[in-house]
Every structure is written in structure tokens, then in C-alpha cells.
Design an enzyme around this catalytic site. Structure first.
Site, PDB file in Angstrom:
ATOM      1  CB  SER A 142      -8.266   0.808   6.018  1.00 40.80           C
ATOM      2  OG  SER A 142      -8.874   2.070   6.091  1.00 40.80           O
ATOM      3  CE  LYS A 182      -3.871   1.973   2.727  1.00 46.50           C
ATOM      4  NZ  LYS A 182      -4.762   1.732   3.884  1.00 46.50           N
ATOM      5  CB  SER A 224      -8.059   3.673   3.233  1.00 48.67           C
ATOM      6  OG  SER A 224      -7.196   2.982   4.113  1.00 48.67           O
TER       7      SER A 224
END
Ligand code: MG
Ligand code: ZN
Lengths: 95, 497, 477
Positions: free
Chosen positions: B177, B78, B153
Site C-alpha cells: 500500500s 494517511k 491504498s
């Protein structure tokens, strides 16, 4: 809460955020909705409950006092938007 | 079976046995990326050259029977995990060109294990969001249906695995997330116990809640990746100095006699009926495998959303104060004095939702509101923590839905932050209590969108969660997205073994 | 003054650790800008602080030395504000659970002892430095100091004059130096004070409105700023004006202060517990380990020097100017068994030599046993005072045993009667006029002849012996 524009301006100033008039208006709207929802917290009887800032039971995460002199200055300055003479450059700070 | 459909544990084996080359495997993923990345927008940065060079180097090691446990396996981080020499943007204009001169500890751990990074994954800006629509680099599209959100997210992390663009990825989870996009994209995702994984080099959103975790296509892979991920790090004061028992070998040990709790608060009004049925189906699967289920209650979790958004925003308001245009990141050209440098840089550099959270968090900590908002939320946090602890006196695992709905249309909720926040109703309490939670696909809805089930455990009970997750997966099967089923034409270099 | 002055001090002292408080950058002064920075102290994205154990121990040590209660449970907090010298836009400090609280430091004013209360001592990180370069298009920021450990010592409003404030500051400085917690180099900014001052009519219980004067960098500045602020406030009161609560900046060159911000503009620091750090629990074992390292403090030493060693008050103060001198004195006195002599040697010889050194150093360059041995040699009459000083010059900066050096330098007193008699004979032969003078009753002649004789003996003759022999010879002429 009163998420009026005065509050938004006060908070934006604390947070050093420039907001346009339009932004102030919509943040004010959004925050009012959110804060109204959060009113539910006021109704909870938290009695003598102790605040919990961390779930951890870890204590004393400490390091020994050993200096390791790896000079990274040039690598670090290379990432900065504006530098001069090995320093970070900012607009004149009037004291 | 296509290379991109193979589990990580199989790939690692084949690479070690030299039945498969690291370069060949890496190239296969890069080829898929050419076709599908523009459709899903899972990556912010693809490091093709670095990946191929790394594959070359690792192949040499593999040829000499060297290399770590995951030698030659591609993966991706990420874009809030710092990678030395590779830009780390947090999906923000503020860090659009930020190239860290250091690695996150997790990046170091996977480098030692021999993985090959394919690049950096899309996300909500500074990990603030539930749909991955708050990205400076555009939304991530759901590989099951390009009109729908991936969840956030860690949307890029989930979509990349779901679309077959990476065998596994790492995401971060502050309030759901990892779990929400895992559920929306039909993959496996784990938020480990707070303190189990080092946060050093993870760009902070809310320090007391953030935790890095894996996203994989199946439960065994999740265990395997977790075994590399978890571990003490002296660079992170909040890292637990405990020895983690290996999860991977224990995954298939079954759930005989395991006590499964269904918290009534997680099945109330607002929950989509299809999701409810699907989650009950997962419970049934566990019962069939020998687990015992019962009802329980975690009443304070009802206030989870309020407490979570106050605390995470409060911490974020301080964590994001460092972006001032002086030492790194965006710097406003318009500023003529110091105050303007701060205000313009931050006004220009941050997106709408980030500013919203900074304002909320600053307000919650400001004089006059500190006790009524911030401290109150801390007290609710304790109540939630204690409710879970009580439930875990009886049960090994709590089972719940992940989200009240399946993936929704892009743009559907963006106008109303509160509605977006309410989508986190089943995930945030886990972070407030610091617990581990695993999300496993358990079905699809009438529109063909994936449904996930959330398994919540006691601190450091990751192994048990994986055993239960495996039992569900064994009974209900893995989900494969249409995009992952889609093969490249031979000319595009699809590889088959 | 028609009003009573009330002063409280906040003293910031940099700790003498090897590394910074939350990262392993060296804690050094005077290095090229930004050469002592890393991603952690620059607050770069994703980096995390890890607390320096020694910094905590030093805070505890300072607390114990100032009679504080040490908290068994403490935590760190974030103090949020924007300023370009601070990398994270928050300072990691302590809000409600400081390491030390409720202590005191004693000062002596007009011969009376007075206790100044310490409200708390907490640990925090220092900020970087802003340099205004006239040639640069702005301000240059150097973060070398960013993350250097600081303790903030907050006194109670117990001082009643700028003089008391200065004495308190001196007492604190002395304690920090003796405990080795801080080097207190005020000119380098490693010790600085904020002065909180208010006035009230004599006899009134309530405090008046106070002002806070920021960042005073010398004892003299504390004194001057204190007097100036008291005078300014009194003038305001006499003019019938209110004293607004405000923060002011002292300009030491101009000798006056300026308002920085009023109470209304006071910062909203939004303190909250630092989530990147965990609480610190100080158990008895840790506390005792620190307590064991505590040296005897200067005040106690002064009393002991006067009462048990018979040293005059003024001398005792000089001998406790630094712990190095005090330790040297005690060790030398112990070796030679003559505290008076040790004191005289240190005040007369050692301190003078240290002052004459080009590079300022706290190290006297000689050990207690070395100095003690020299004193023994002189006191026993093995060498003359002159030889003793010569010996001292040679010994300083080395680890040589003076006993060995005495013979190598041939400094031992000449007691060979034959040799002395021969020298006297030579002297008398060369100086017939002096003999005539002596016989004419001029006492000075003896001194002159003594000097000649001692010179020929290269300062090694025992003066008593030489004089006796000389006089005997003169009388016999
Ligand atoms: Mg302070
Ligand atoms: Zn550093």
C-alpha cells in the site's frame, strides 16, 4: 469452495453484516472466483512446515502492573453515538 | 527552485537558518492545495487553521533556535493514523465523523520533531485496495494523468507528494500500500521492517502485516523521515526494541561490492515489457556504481497472493469487528434490537470491498475451513519467509518490479476484485516475510506514466536499501510530475526563493 | 438417583492486579460507570494491548498451587463473537497453549481424600457489565470491568456429585485466596463457575451427553443448580427422552434452568493467534521467583496444625479460613509458644471481634507479635484473662506494644499482700451477713465475697491469691 448463498449467509451472520439479496449474489460470485484462484494452495505440499503467525522473534513484551488513573470518561463518551447516565446505550439486550 | 519542489532536508536547513519562514512555507502548500487538491483529491481533511497556528508557534521556536529536527516542515498523515482532535476516517462512512481523543505514536513523534500537519490523506477504505478507488471520499487521481488511478491504498500519500501538495507524507503498507502508489505516482516510498515503526494509533487492517512508512520525492528525504519514524514504542508489543542507526548520513555511501539478486519469479509472464526493461535499467545503474548482480529464486512467493489475501482478510475480519455503533463511529438509525444494531450498522458503514474482505476472512477462520485455509496460508507464509532468508544468504538486496503494469484507468478493474488482487503479486510477499522494501522511480512508460523499482532487504537493512536507492536515483534522476512542475500564477501566491 | 452424576467445572476468577490486563486502567470494583476505561480497553481504533506481567505471574502462581505443569511457551488468541459487553468483538484468551495444564486439587469427602483433575488454567480478559435500567430506552453498558484479568480454571469431569463440585469450588477458592491471586468475592462476581453435568448408568465407562450451566455466582448456586440439573436430566432419561447437548442458564430465584442455545447453534469462535501480542516464554528464573512467593496452602497447614501443634480438626479449619488468620495464628503461637492458647484467643476473641465489625475486612487488625505478647502476659499470670481482653481491645487497630500498654493502663496483677489484706478486711466489714452465711455452711458466700474483693481490686488481683487470703481470714474469724 462452495461460496453458495448458504455459505455467504452463514459467514455474514458470523460477521454481523447485513447483506441485501443483491449483495449476497455478487459477494458469492466474487468469492467463488477468489476461492477458485486459491485452490492453488491445496496443491502445495506444506509437509511438516510450521505455521508462521508472526515474523517477529520478540517474546515477553510485558508491562509492569502499574495503574494510572487518568479518568477520560467524558472525552470517551463524547465520541459515542448514544449514551445515558455515563453509560453506552444499546437496544434492550434480552438474556 | 520553487518551495514545493525543495527536498525536505533542504527545507529543514533553510528553516533553521531562518532563510525561510514556517508560515510562509505552510501557506505556500496551502495555496497549492487550493488549485490542485480538487483535481487529485489527495486529502480527506485539510487542517488549514491548525497548520497555520502550528506554523506560528514553530516559527517562535525557530526564532529562538529551538524546535526538533524537522521544525517547521509541513507534511500530512494517511487518514488511518489517529490524530487527537482531527477526524480520522479511514476513508470509511463508518468513521466519517470519528475524532480520536488520542494520537498515534507516529503522530507524536513527528509533533516532537516539529513538523506541521497539513491534514489527513485519502486512502482506500480501511487500507483495503490497490487503486485508491475504494474510498468513501472518492478516488485519488494520479497527478501524472487525472484519468488514471494513483495506486493504493496510500494513494493520497503518494499523490500529495507527487503533486507537490506536501514535502513528505506518511502511508501504511499491509501488502504493497505504500510501494504501489509510490510507483504509480513516481515518488519514493519505503515499507520498513515489521516492528521498526510503532503501530499504536494506526487503525489496524492486518496486525501482523501493517507497517507505517514514508513517501517522499527523493531518497535522501526518505532516509531523513525514516530516522524520525523508526523507534521502539512500549505501547506496541510488536515494536522491536532495537537501536536504529541513523540512515540519512549514510545514504550517499555507495553500493560498491553490494550483492544484488534478481529473483526469477519476479520477471516471469505477466510482467509488462517496458517495466521489465526499466527495472533492468535500474539494475544496470547499480552495477555501474559497483554492485554485483546475479539470479536467484524465491519459489514460494508464487503463492503469495493466496496466502496474503487469506491472512490479511482473516485478521481484518477480527480487527473490523469492533465497529458496532456502540462506542464510536456510525450507528444505524434503522435498528430496533441489538442484532440489528450490529448488522445494519456494519452493513451501512462498510463499503463493498471491506465487506468482501470481512466475508473472505471470516470464512477462512470459520469452523471446517480454518485448517484448510487459514493454517495452510500460515504455512505458506513460513515457506515464503524461509525462501527469502535463503536468498539473503547470498544477496544483500533483491531487486524486482513493483507492479505488473503502470497506473491504469480509473474504473478499469473495479468490477473484478481478483484482477485487482493480482496487481499485488510483487509486493505482498515482502509483508508476509516482514522485510523492508524501498520503491524508487526508474523511468516512465510510453504513455508517460511512472515506473518504479522495488528493492527488498533483510530485516532492519533499511540503510542499505536507501544506499542502493540513492545510487539508482543518482543515475536515473528524480521524476517530477506535470502537476508538480505546474506553478501557481503569481496572484495565487506562488512563492519563489 | 438411578444414575451416576458426572460434573466438570469451569471456574473464572478475576485476578487481584492493580491494573487491567492489557492497559493501565485501575482494576477496581464499585467505581462509577466507565470511570475506569481508556481507548485501549474500549478497543478504540488503532489502540493496542500490552500484557500485564503480574497477571501472567498470578496465572503461573495459581497453576503451581494447583499442581499444574507450567508451559514454557504460551501465546494469546482471539476468540471472536459479538456481544455488547465486549469492546473489540473478540476476547483475548488462550486457545491451544494455556499457561498451565494437568494439575489437580484435593478435596475431602466423607473422610476420604479425592483428587479432582485440572485440565488447564488460562488467562483472558473480563467483559463489561450490562445494566437493565427500567427508565432507560435500552440497556446501559459499563465497561469498567472490561479488560480485568481473569483466569479460567477448567477441571476434568472428576466430580460425582454436586456436593463434590461445591467442595472443589471451595478448595479452589481457598487456594486463590491464600495465594493472593484473587479475592474471590463471589457477590461481586470476581469468582464464577460454569457447571458441566451429565448422567450415566452406574458402571458405564462412557460419559453421557452433558449440558453446560453458565455463570453460577455462589457456592450455594453450584450446589442447587447441580442437584436441579441432575434431577432434570434423570427425569428426561426416565421419560425415555434424549438429553440434547446445550448451554443452559440457571435462575437462582426460580431454582430452575433454561436452555440458552443448542449444540447446533454453538458459537463458531474462529480462534486465531492474537497478532497484537507476542508469545510469552516462562523460563526457570521466572518460575522459581513465583514459586518462592507461594505460601503454604491451607490444606497443608491444617494437617500440620493437627499433627504437630495438636489442634483439633474443626479448629484447624477455622484457623485456616483466611491466610490472614492462619498467619496471625502461626505468628502468635510462635511468640507465645502455646499453640492451643493462640488458637483459643483467635477463635474466641479475634474472630468474634472481626464479625462484629461494621465494615467487612479480612484484616484482623492485630499482629502476631502483639497477640502473642498478650497471651504471654496472661499465661505468665502478669495480667488476668479479663485484663487480657481489655488489652486486646486497646491494641487492635494500633501498632502499640502490649507490654508498654500494660503499665500505662495499670493492668498488672495486684500481688501486694498488704493491699489485698486491706481490701479483704473492708469487704468483710461491709458484708456481715455473708460471713454469717459462710459460717452457716453456705458455700456461695465465698464466691460473693471473692467477687466483691476482685471488684475492689479492679480485676487486677490474682484470683488464687485473693481466694486463699479470703478463706484464711474467714476461718480465722
Ligand atoms: Mg473463557
Ligand atoms: Zn483501559
Amino acid at each position: 469452495m462452495q461460496a453458495d448463498e448458504k455459505t455467504i449467509s452463514y459467514v455474514a451472520n458470523l460477521a454481523a453484516l447485513h447483506l441485501t439479496q443483491e449483495e449476497k449474489e455478487h459477494y458469492s460470485r466474487d468469492l467463488v472466483a477468489i476461492m477458485n484462484y486459491m485452490e492453488e494452495l491445496m496443491a502445495i505440499d506444506t509437509g511438516d512446515v510450521q505455521p508462521m503467525e508472526h515474523v517477529l522473534s520478540i517474546r515477553n513484551a510485558l508491562r509492569e502492573d502499574v495503574a494510572s488513573n487518568t479518568d477520560m470518561r467524558d472525552k470517551l463518551l463524547a465520541v459515542a453515538p448514544k449514551t445515558e447516565e455515563g453509560c453506552y446505550l444499546v437496544p434492550n439486550v434480552v438474556e | 527552485m520553487e518551495l514545493h519542489q525543495m527536498p525536505v532536508y533542504v527545507l529543514a536547513e533553510k528553516l533553521k537558518k531562518k532563510e525561510l519562514g514556517a508560515r510562509e512555507l505552510t501557506q505556500a502548500y496551502l495555496n497549492r492545495m487550493q488549485t490542485f487538491q480538487p483535481e487529485v483529491n489527495a486529502f480527506i481533511t485539510v487542517t488549514e487553521e491548525k497548520a497555520l497556528a502550528k506554523a506560528e508557534a514553530l516559527q517562535k521556536m525557530l526564532d529562538n533556535d529551538q524546535g526538533g529536527s524537522l521544525a517547521g516542515v509541513p507534511m500530512a498523515f494517511k487518514d488511518n493514523m489517529c490524530t487527537e482532535g482531527v477526524r480520522t476516517t479511514c476513508a470509511s462512512h463508518m468513521l466519517e465523523n470519528f475524532i480520536p481523543p488520542y494520537n498515534a505514536t507516529v503522530v507524536e513523534r513527528f509533533q516532537s520533531a516539529g513538523t506541521i500537519s497539513l491534514g489527513k490523506l485519502n486512502m482506500d477504505e480501511f487500507a483495503m485496495g490497490s487503486s485508491n478507488e475504494n474510498s468513501f471520499f472518492g478516488p485519488v487521481r494520479n497527478p501524472w494523468n487525472g484519468e488514471k488511478v494513483s495506486g493504493g491504498s496510500s494513494g493520497g500519500s503518494a499523490a500529495a507528494v507527487s503533486a507537490g501538495l506536501a514535502p513528505f507524507t506518511l502511508g501504511s503498507d499491509t501488502g504493497g500500500s505504500i510501494r504501489l502508489p509510490a510507483a504509480f505516482c513516481g515518488v519514493v516510498g519505503m515499507k520498513p521492517t515489521y516492528g521498526a515503526v510503532s503501530r499504536f494509533g494506526l487503525v489496524a487492517f492486518a496486525s501482523s502485516l501493517d507497517q507505517i512508512g514514508p513517501l517522499t520525492s527523493n531518497v535522501k528525504d526518505c532516509a531523513l523521515v525514516l530516522d524520525t519514524l523508526m523507534g521502539y514504542d512500549p505501547k506496541d508489543s510488536t515494536s522491536a526494541n532495537v537501536v536504529h542507526e541513523a540512515c540519512f548520513p549514510a545514504v550517499t555511501q555507495g553500493v560498491q561490492g553490494m550483492k544484488i539478486g534478481l529473483a526469477i519469479e519476479y520477471f516471469g509472464a505477466g510482467l509488462n515489457e517496458e517495466i521489465k526493461a526499466s527495472v533492468y535499467g535500474a539494475v544496470k545503474a547499480l552495477e555501474n556504481a559497483g554492485a554485483i548482480s546475479g539470479e536467484c529464486s524465491v519459489p514460494a512467493t508464487e503463492y503469495g497472493i493466496s496466502a496474503y489475501y487469506l491472512l490479511s482478510s482473516a485478521e481484518a475480519s477480527a480487527n473490523l469487528a469492533r465497529y458496532d455503533g456502540i462506542r464510536y463511529g456510525h450507528r444505524s438509525e434503522a435498528a430496533t434490537d441489538m442484532q440489528e444494531l450490529y448488522r445494519f450498522t456494519r452493513g451501512e458503514g462498510f463499503g463493498r470491498e471491506v465487506k468482501n474482505r470481512i466475508l473472505l476472512g471470516t470464512h477462512a477462520l470459520s469452523s471446517g475451513y480454518h485448517d484448510a485455509l487459514y493454517v495452510k496460508a500460515l504455512k505458506v507464509r513460513r515457506m515464503i519467509h524461509d525462501d527469502f532468508a535463503k536468498a539473503f544468504e547470498t544477496y544483500d538486496i533483491l531487486v524486482s518490479p513493483v507492479s505488473p503494469t503502470t497506473a491504469y484507468k480509473i474504473g478499469e478493474k473495479t468490477a473484478d476484485p481478483l484482477q485487482m488482487y493480482l496487481g499485488d503479486v510483487y509486493t505482498v510477499a515482502v509483508n508476509l516475510a516482514g522485510l523492508p522494501a524501498l520503491v524508487v522511480p526508474c523511468g516512465v512508460d510510453a504513455q508517460g506514466m511512472p515506473i518504479g523499482v522495488q528493492l527488498i532487504g533483510k530485516p532492519f537493512s533499511e540503510k542499505k536499501l536507501l544506499q542502493a536507492g540513492y545510487a539508482i536515483e543518482a543515475a536515473l534522476g528524480q521524476l517530477v510530475s506535470p502537476m508538480a512542475s505546474q506553478l501557481l500564477k503569481q496572484a495565487e501566491g506562488s512563492a519563489r526563493i | 438417583m438411578n444414575h451416576e452424576i458426572v460434573i466438570g467445572l469451569e471456574i473464572h476468577a478475576e485476578l487481584r492486579t492493580a491494573s487491567k490486563v492489557f492497559c493501565s486502567c485501575a482494576n477496581e470494583f464499585g467505581v462509577e460507570p466507565n470511570r475506569r476505561t481508556c481507548p485501549v480497553c474500549l478497543g478504540m481504533p488503532g489502540t493496542l494491548p500490552v500484557m500485564n506481567k503480574k497477571a501472567v505471574s498470578y496465572a503461573i502462581k495459581a497453576g503451581l498451587a494447583m499442581n499444574c505443569t507450567i508451559s514454557s511457551f504460551s501465546k494469546m488468541d482471539r476468540k471472536n463473537y459479538f456481544y455488547p459487553d465486549m469492546c473489540k468483538a473478540y476476547q483475548i484468551s488462550q486457545f491451544d497453549l494455556p499457561f498451565c495444564r494437568d494439575g489437580y486439587v484435593e478435596i475431602e469427602i466423607d473422610g476420604q481424600k479425592k483428587r479432582i483433575g485440572i485440565e488447564r488454567i488460562h488467562l483472558e480478559e473480563d467483559a463489561g457489565k450490562l445494566n437493565h435500567d427500567p427508565f432507560a430506552q435500552g440497556t446501559l453498558v459499563d465497561y469498567n470491568r472490561c479488560g480485568v484479568p481473569l483466569i479460567e480454571i477448567v477441571s476434568r469431569p472428576d466430580m460425582r456429585s454436586p456436593e463434590e463440585a461445591k467442595l472443589f469450588m471451595e478448595a479452589v477458592k481457598e487456594i486463590l485466596e491464600f495465594t493472593g491471586v484473587s479475592d474471590c468475592k463471589m457477590q461481586e462476581g470476581s469468582l464464577r463457575a460454569d457447571v458441566n453435568l451429565s448422567l450415566r448408568p452406574y458402571g458405564q465407562k462412557e460419559f453421557g451427553t452433558r449440558t453446560e450451566m453458565k455463570n453460577l455466582n455462589s457456592l450455594r448456586a453450584v450446589l442447587r443448580a447441580g442437584y436441579a440439573e441432575a434431577a432434570r436430566q434423570e427425569a428426561q432419561i426416565l421419560a425415555g427422552k434424549n438429553i440434547p447437548q446445550e448451554t443452559r442458564r440457571w435462575d437462582d430465584n426460580k431454582g430452575e434452568s433454561f436452555s440458552m442455545r443448542s449444540k447446533e447453534e454453538a458459537m463458531d469462535y474462529r480462534y486465531f493467534p492474537e497478532p497484537d501480542l507476542v508469545p510469552v516464554v516462562i523460563n526457570d528464573a521466572w518460575l522459581e521467583a513465583v514459586r518462592k512467593e507461594l505460601p503454604e496452602l491451607p490444606q497443608a497447614r491444617r494437617v500440620r496444625y493437627q499433627e504437630t501443634l495438636g489442634i483439633p480438626a474443626y479448629d484447624a479449619t477455622l484457623l485456616t479460613s483466611t491466610i490472614q488468620i492462619a498467619d496471625l495464628f502461626e505468628s502468635a503461637a510462635d511468640i507465645c509458644g502455646n499453640a492451643k492458647a493462640a488458637s483459643n484467643w483467635i477463635m474466641g476473641e479475634i474472630l468474634r471481634r472481626m464479625k462484629e465489625q461494621e465494615e467487612e475486612s479480612l484484616e484482623p487488625g492485630i499482629s502476631g507479635p502483639q497477640l502473642g505478647t498478650i497471651i504471654v502476659l496472661v499465661e505468665k499470670g502478669e495480667i488476668t484473662q479479663t485484663s487480657g481482653k481489655k488489652l486486646l481491645d486497646t491494641v487492635i487497630g494500633t501498632e502499640v506494644d502490649p507490654n508498654v500498654l500494660v503499665d500505662r493502663l495499670n493492668l498488672r496483677i495486684q500481688r501486694d499482700e498488704g493491699a489485698i489484706t486491706a481490701v479483704i478486711a473492708q469487704v468483710l466489714e461491709k458484708n456481715p451477713q455473708a460471713i454469717l452465711d459462710y459460717q452457716a455452711g453456705k458455700g456461695k458466700a465465698v464466691g460473693f465475697l471473692m467477687g466483691q474483693a476482685m471488684g475492689m481490686l479492679k480485676g487486677k488481683g490474682d484470683p488464687g491469691q485473693v481466694k486463699a487470703a479470703l478463706e484464711e481470714k474467714l476461718k480465722a474469724l
